[in-house]
Design a protein around this motif. Structure first.
Motif, mmCIF file in Angstrom:
data_model
loop_
_atom_site.group_PDB
_atom_site.id
_atom_site.type_symbol
_atom_site.label_atom_id
_atom_site.label_comp_id
_atom_site.label_asym_id
_atom_site.label_seq_id
_atom_site.Cartn_x
_atom_site.Cartn_y
_atom_site.Cartn_z
ATOM 1 N N ARG A 223 45.083 56.763 34.624
ATOM 2 C CA ARG A 223 46.173 55.820 34.831
ATOM 3 C C ARG A 223 47.061 55.891 33.773
ATOM 4 O O ARG A 223 48.558 55.692 34.155
ATOM 5 C CB ARG A 223 45.484 54.521 35.155
ATOM 6 C CG ARG A 223 44.438 54.119 36.217
ATOM 7 C CD ARG A 223 44.234 52.915 36.560
ATOM 8 N NE ARG A 223 43.509 52.386 35.475
ATOM 9 C CZ ARG A 223 42.098 52.231 35.470
ATOM 10 N NH1 ARG A 223 41.528 52.440 36.458
ATOM 11 N NH2 ARG A 223 41.501 51.746 34.513
ATOM 12 N N ALA B 150 52.888 62.749 39.232
ATOM 13 C CA ALA B 150 53.687 61.895 39.038
ATOM 14 C C ALA B 150 55.015 62.170 38.409
ATOM 15 O O ALA B 150 56.038 61.641 38.761
ATOM 16 C CB ALA B 150 53.044 60.974 37.820
ATOM 17 N N VAL C 104 49.687 58.604 34.431
ATOM 18 C CA VAL C 104 50.582 58.378 35.496
ATOM 19 C C VAL C 104 51.834 57.509 34.969
ATOM 20 O O VAL C 104 53.026 57.474 35.265
ATOM 21 C CB VAL C 104 49.938 57.759 36.812
ATOM 22 C CG1 VAL C 104 50.812 57.241 37.672
ATOM 23 C CG2 VAL C 104 49.187 58.907 37.330
ATOM 24 N N THR D 55 54.759 60.031 44.519
ATOM 25 C CA THR D 55 53.955 58.703 44.203
ATOM 26 C C THR D 55 52.801 58.701 45.305
ATOM 27 O O THR D 55 51.878 58.269 44.968
ATOM 28 C CB THR D 55 55.184 57.673 44.463
ATOM 29 O OG1 THR D 55 56.084 57.531 43.558
ATOM 30 C CG2 THR D 55 54.100 56.173 44.311
ATOM 31 N N GLY D 56 53.202 59.151 46.647
ATOM 32 C CA GLY D 56 51.888 58.979 47.589
ATOM 33 C C GLY D 56 50.908 59.902 47.012
ATOM 34 O O GLY D 56 49.763 59.382 47.156
ATOM 35 N N LEU E 290 44.436 59.114 42.563
ATOM 36 C CA LEU E 290 43.690 58.059 41.833
ATOM 37 C C LEU E 290 42.389 57.307 42.873
ATOM 38 O O LEU E 290 41.610 57.396 42.154
ATOM 39 C CB LEU E 290 44.690 57.052 41.425
ATOM 40 C CG LEU E 290 45.842 57.511 40.272
ATOM 41 C CD1 LEU E 290 46.800 56.466 40.022
ATOM 42 C CD2 LEU E 290 44.901 58.080 38.993
ATOM 43 N N GLN E 291 42.957 57.347 44.185
ATOM 44 C CA GLN E 291 41.945 56.628 44.775
ATOM 45 C C GLN E 291 40.623 57.712 45.107
ATOM 46 O O GLN E 291 39.557 57.310 45.150
ATOM 47 C CB GLN E 291 42.540 56.214 46.343
ATOM 48 C CG GLN E 291 43.622 55.147 46.172
ATOM 49 C CD GLN E 291 44.264 54.824 47.447
ATOM 50 O OE1 GLN E 291 44.008 55.420 48.364
ATOM 51 N NE2 GLN E 291 45.080 53.871 47.383
ATOM 52 N N VAL F 211 50.139 60.974 44.145
ATOM 53 C CA VAL F 211 49.598 60.352 43.220
ATOM 54 C C VAL F 211 48.437 59.264 43.378
ATOM 55 O O VAL F 211 47.345 59.225 42.936
ATOM 56 C CB VAL F 211 50.622 59.909 42.016
ATOM 57 C CG1 VAL F 211 50.133 58.904 40.900
ATOM 58 C CG2 VAL F 211 51.262 60.944 41.313
ATOM 59 N N ASN F 212 48.836 58.389 44.161
ATOM 60 C CA ASN F 212 48.126 57.274 44.723
ATOM 61 C C ASN F 212 46.871 57.711 45.296
ATOM 62 O O ASN F 212 45.655 57.176 45.107
ATOM 63 C CB ASN F 212 48.806 56.337 45.578
ATOM 64 C CG ASN F 212 49.899 55.448 44.708
ATOM 65 O OD1 ASN F 212 49.668 55.207 43.564
ATOM 66 N ND2 ASN F 212 50.810 55.194 45.331
ATOM 67 N N GLN F 213 47.090 58.565 46.035
ATOM 68 C CA GLN F 213 46.008 59.306 47.009
ATOM 69 C C GLN F 213 44.905 60.013 45.877
ATOM 70 O O GLN F 213 43.633 59.838 46.078
ATOM 71 C CB GLN F 213 46.330 60.590 47.747
ATOM 72 C CG GLN F 213 45.113 61.032 48.633
ATOM 73 C CD GLN F 213 45.906 62.203 49.557
ATOM 74 O OE1 GLN F 213 47.037 62.273 50.086
ATOM 75 N NE2 GLN F 213 45.035 63.216 49.843
ATOM 76 N N LYS G 170 55.717 57.850 34.543
ATOM 77 C CA LYS G 170 56.812 56.881 35.310
ATOM 78 C C LYS G 170 57.794 56.008 34.421
ATOM 79 O O LYS G 170 58.524 55.241 34.820
ATOM 80 C CB LYS G 170 56.015 55.953 36.033
ATOM 81 C CG LYS G 170 55.372 56.588 37.348
ATOM 82 C CD LYS G 170 54.597 55.598 38.226
ATOM 83 C CE LYS G 170 53.946 56.178 39.570
ATOM 84 N NZ LYS G 170 53.131 55.409 40.290
#
Length: 416
Positions: A357, A318, A360, A323-324, A330-331, A326-328, A364
Motif C-alpha cells: 500500500r 501503479a 502504491v 489503477t484497476g 492488492l485485493q 493495482v487494486n486487483q 501515485k
C-alpha cells in the motif's frame, strides 16, 4: 546405484544419467544457463530416477512463477512413485521439494537442514536451504547452513561463495571478503563469490574499487543464467549510481540488464524495476522504459510467489497508471495472505501488504499515506526477503516521501 560427483549415492544404474546429474549440479551451483538442459538429459537417460525428477521440479520452482509451478507437478508425481526404492537422502530431498511446491517453506527448510546434517556433501541442499532462508529473512541461518558443512568440503569453491554471502548478510564484512577471495582463488568463474564481494564493497562505500573488481570478472558471466548475469551487472550499475554517472547507469540498464534479461523471469523483472525506481529517486527521467516492462506484469497480479517480488510489481503497475490492475493485485494479495501457510502468513499480513500500500501511494504521489504505511514496516522488511542492497530501496522511498510531505507542509504553511 552410482555415486555423483559429490560422492553421494543416486538410485540409478545409468552412467549417462549420473553424468547429466553432475552437469546439473555444477550448473546450479554456478548459476549456469544449461541447468535445465542437463537435468532433462538425466531424465531421458533414466526416466525412473526420482532424484533427477526432483531436481527438475526444484529448477522450475526457482523460477517463482505460476507457469513453472504447473510444470513442476509431473516431475513430482514421478519422484513420488519411485520413493520406495530410493535412498534416505533422496527421500528427504523429494520431501523438501514437495514441501516447497506446497509453499510449506518451514517444512522444506527442515528437510534441507536434516540433509545437510547427515550428508554434508550435498551442496544443492545447502544452496536451496540458503535460498529459503534468504526469502524468509533469516540471515543467521542462511550463514550457518553453509558454514556447518565447510569442514567437510574444503575444496568446494562454490561453497566458499555461499559462506561469503552469508557472512556479508550478517555484517561480517572482513570475513566475507576473505572467504570470497578464497573462492575465487579456487575458481575464477564463480559468479556468486563475485557477487558476495560486490556486496561487501558496496556496503563499505568502495565504489571505484567495486567497479574495477566486478568489471574485471564480467567476461566470466557470459555462461550464467539471465538472473545472475543481469544481477551482477545491476550491482555495477549501483556503483555508477553512487558516482552520479546516470548516463552510464541508463546505458547498463539498456544493454546489460533489461536487454539481456529473460523478460518472462520474475527476478529479472524485479531487477529492472528496482533500477528504474532508483534512477527516478535521483531525478532521472527514464523515458518510456516503464512501459516496456508492464506487458510482462499482468500475469503476476494473482501469482504471489514471493512478497518481495510483489512489492516491485505493484509499484510498477501503479507507476504506469494501471489503477484497476493495482487494486486487483492488492485485493489478491490480501486473499493470498489469509489462506497461505501459517509460517508465512504473519509476514504477508503485517509487512508485505502494508508495504505494498505504501509503494502504491508513493507511485501515485500520495506521500502522507506512503509515510504512514512504510514507517511501521521498515524495521521488519527483512521478513519478506531480499538482500540489504535490495531492501535499502524501500528506505530510500520512505525518506523521499518524508521530504515531500515536509515540502508540502511548508508550501501550505506559506500559502495559509
Amino acid at each position: 546405484m552410482l555415486k555423483d560427483a559429490q560422492g553421494l549415492i543416486v538410485t540409478t544404474d545409468s552412467v549417462q544419467a549420473i553424468a547429466a546429474i553432475n552437469r546439473f549440479i555444477d550448473q546450479a551451483l554456478c548459476y549456469g544457463q544449461d541447468a535445465e538442459t542437463a537435468i532433462f538429459k538425466a531424465i531421458e537417460a533414466d526416466p525412473t530416477c526420482a532424484l533427477a525428477h526432483a531436481y527438475a521440479a526444484a529448477y522450475y520452482l526457482t523460477q517463482e512463477n505460476s507457469k513453472a509451478w504447473q510444470q513442476v507437478q509431473p516431475y513430482l508425481q514421478v519422484a513420488q512413485r519411485n520413493l520406495a526404492k530410493i535412498t534416505d537422502r533422496e527421500k528427504l530431498y523429494v520431501q523438501a521439494i514437495l514441501a516447497w511446491a506446497n509453499q510449506e517453506i518451514d517444512l522444506a527448510i527442515g528437510f534441507h537442514e536434516e540433509i545437510t546434517n547427515k550428508f554434508p556433501g550435498d551442496l544443492i541442499s545447502v544452496q536451496q536451504g540458503q535460498y529459503h532462508y534468504f526469502y524468509t529473512g533469516n540471515k543467521e541461518k542462511l550463514l550457518k547452513i553453509a558454514q556447518k558443512v565447510l569442514p567437510s568440503n574444503p575444496q568446494q569453491d562454490y561453497l566458499y561463495g555461499m559462506v561469503a554471502f552469508g557472512l556479508e548478510q550478517c555484517h561480517q564484512l572482513k570475513a566475507a571478503e576473505k572467504i570470497a577471495r578464497q573462492a575465487i582463488a579456487l575458481n575464477r568463474y564463480d559468479p556468486w563469490a563475485h557477487h558476495a564481494l560486490a556486496h561487501v564493497m558496496e556496503t563499505q562505500g568502495r565504489v571505484n574499487e567495486g567497479i574495477a573488481w566486478m568489471e574485471s570478472f564480467a567476461d566470466t558471466w557470459e555462461n550464467c543464467n539471465s538472473m545472475l548475469y543481469s544481477h551482477n551487472w545491476w550491482h555495477i550499475a549501483l556503483y555508477y549510481l553512487e558516482q552520479e554517472n546516470y548516463q552510464k547507469v541508463v546505458s547498463l540498464y539498456d544493454t546489460q540488464i533489461w536487454e539481456r534479461a529473460n523478460k518472462q523471469s520474475p527476478k529479472d523483472q524485479v531487477g529492472a524495476i528496482s533500477l528504474l525506481l532508483r534512477l527516478e529517486l535521483r531525478g532521472v527521467n527514464v523515458g518510456n522504459r516503464w512501459q516496456s516492462i508492464i506487458p510482462y506484469l499482468y500475469s503476476r497480479i494473482d501469482e504471489h510467489a514471493l512478497a518481495f517480488q510483489d512489492l516491485h510489481y505493484v509499484y510498477a503497475l501503479a507507476k504506469a497508471g494501471h489503477t484497476g490492475w493495482v487494486n486487483q493485485m492488492l485485493q489478491s494479495m490480501q486473499y493470498h495472505a489469509i489462506r497461505i501457510n501459517p509460517f508465512l502468513q504473519k509476514s504477508w499480513l503485517e509487512v508485505a501488504i502494508p508495504a505494498a500500500r505504501g509503494m502504491v501511494a508513493y507511485a501515485k504521489g500520495d506521500f502522507n499515506t506512503a509515510v504512514t504505511e512504510l514507517k511501521l514496516v521498515l524495521p521488519r522488511l527483512h521478513e519478506i526477503g531480499g538482500s540489504h542492497a535490495q531492501r535499502v530501496l524501500f528506505k530510500q522511498i520512505y525518506h523521499d516521501a518524508v521530504l515531500w510531505t515536509q515540502k508540502q507542509s511548508w508550501v501550505y504553511g506559506i500559502t495559509a
